[in-house]
Write a protein that holds these residues in place. Structure first.
Motif, PDB file in Angstrom:
ATOM      1  N   ASN A 102      44.447  50.304  29.933  1.00  0.00           N
ATOM      2  CA  ASN A 102      43.738  49.296  30.720  1.00  0.00           C
ATOM      3  C   ASN A 102      44.697  47.991  30.427  1.00  0.00           C
ATOM      4  O   ASN A 102      44.009  46.870  30.576  1.00  0.00           O
ATOM      5  N   ASN A 103      45.664  47.904  30.129  1.00  0.00           N
ATOM      6  CA  ASN A 103      46.770  46.870  29.726  1.00  0.00           C
ATOM      7  C   ASN A 103      47.487  46.774  31.267  1.00  0.00           C
ATOM      8  O   ASN A 103      48.583  47.049  31.477  1.00  0.00           O
ATOM      9  N   TYR A 104      46.708  45.699  32.080  1.00  0.00           N
ATOM     10  CA  TYR A 104      47.155  45.662  33.428  1.00  0.00           C
ATOM     11  C   TYR A 104      48.070  44.244  33.389  1.00  0.00           C
ATOM     12  O   TYR A 104      47.675  43.387  32.725  1.00  0.00           O
ATOM     13  N   LEU A 105      49.222  44.270  34.139  1.00  0.00           N
ATOM     14  CA  LEU A 105      49.886  43.084  34.032  1.00  0.00           C
ATOM     15  C   LEU A 105      49.937  42.460  35.325  1.00  0.00           C
ATOM     16  O   LEU A 105      50.801  41.618  35.879  1.00  0.00           O
ATOM     17  N   ILE A 106      48.713  42.073  36.030  1.00  0.00           N
ATOM     18  CA  ILE A 106      48.594  41.259  37.081  1.00  0.00           C
ATOM     19  C   ILE A 106      48.657  39.872  36.919  1.00  0.00           C
ATOM     20  O   ILE A 106      49.598  39.277  37.624  1.00  0.00           O
ATOM     21  N   GLU A 107      48.223  39.257  35.690  1.00  0.00           N
ATOM     22  CA  GLU A 107      48.371  37.952  35.461  1.00  0.00           C
ATOM     23  C   GLU A 107      49.950  37.584  35.410  1.00  0.00           C
ATOM     24  O   GLU A 107      50.288  36.527  35.865  1.00  0.00           O
ATOM     25  N   GLU A 108      50.623  38.343  34.516  1.00  0.00           N
ATOM     26  CA  GLU A 108      52.163  38.254  34.187  1.00  0.00           C
ATOM     27  C   GLU A 108      52.874  38.407  35.649  1.00  0.00           C
ATOM     28  O   GLU A 108      53.869  37.763  35.927  1.00  0.00           O
ATOM     29  N   GLU A 109      52.529  39.226  36.431  1.00  0.00           N
ATOM     30  CA  GLU A 109      53.091  39.570  37.826  1.00  0.00           C
ATOM     31  C   GLU A 109      52.933  38.402  38.761  1.00  0.00           C
ATOM     32  O   GLU A 109      53.931  38.037  39.434  1.00  0.00           O
ATOM     33  N   ASP A 113      47.714  51.864  25.900  1.00  0.00           N
ATOM     34  CA  ASP A 113      47.947  50.971  27.162  1.00  0.00           C
ATOM     35  C   ASP A 113      47.246  51.390  28.273  1.00  0.00           C
ATOM     36  O   ASP A 113      47.656  51.062  29.187  1.00  0.00           O
TER      37      ASP A 113
END
Length: 83
Positions: free
Chosen positions: A73-80, A71
């Motif tokens: 490079n699993n960024y949650l920018i789109e979901e946040e 995990d």
């Protein structure tokens, strides 16, 4: 991890190396009858060099483990942000 353990490892190894170098130069300059291996400082400096190497390798292996995390490079920018 490499910054912490690598720094500690470098300083520990370097300190042991300086002590070994000073023992060798003392042996060459003063030519005393005692061998280098008869002094406790020799074994302390060798131990410091071994521990420094272990610190450095610990940091290196920890860095490899951290970089191979699934995990990473699993960024949650789109979901946040809601895009």
């Amino acid at each position: 991890p490499m910054h912490l353990f690598g720094l500690w490892g470098f300083f520990t190894f370097f300190t042991g190396f300086i002590f070994v170098a000073s023992l060798i130069t003392d042996k060459i300059i003063w030519k005393d009858g005692f061998g280098i291996t008869n002094k406790p400082a020799f074994y302390l400096s060798l131990t410091a060099m071994i521990i420094g190497t272990l610190f450095f390798l610990t940091g290196f292996i920890a860095e490899l483990v951290v970089r191979n995390a699934p995990d990473r490079n699993n960024y949650l920018i789109e979901e946040e942000l809601g895009f």
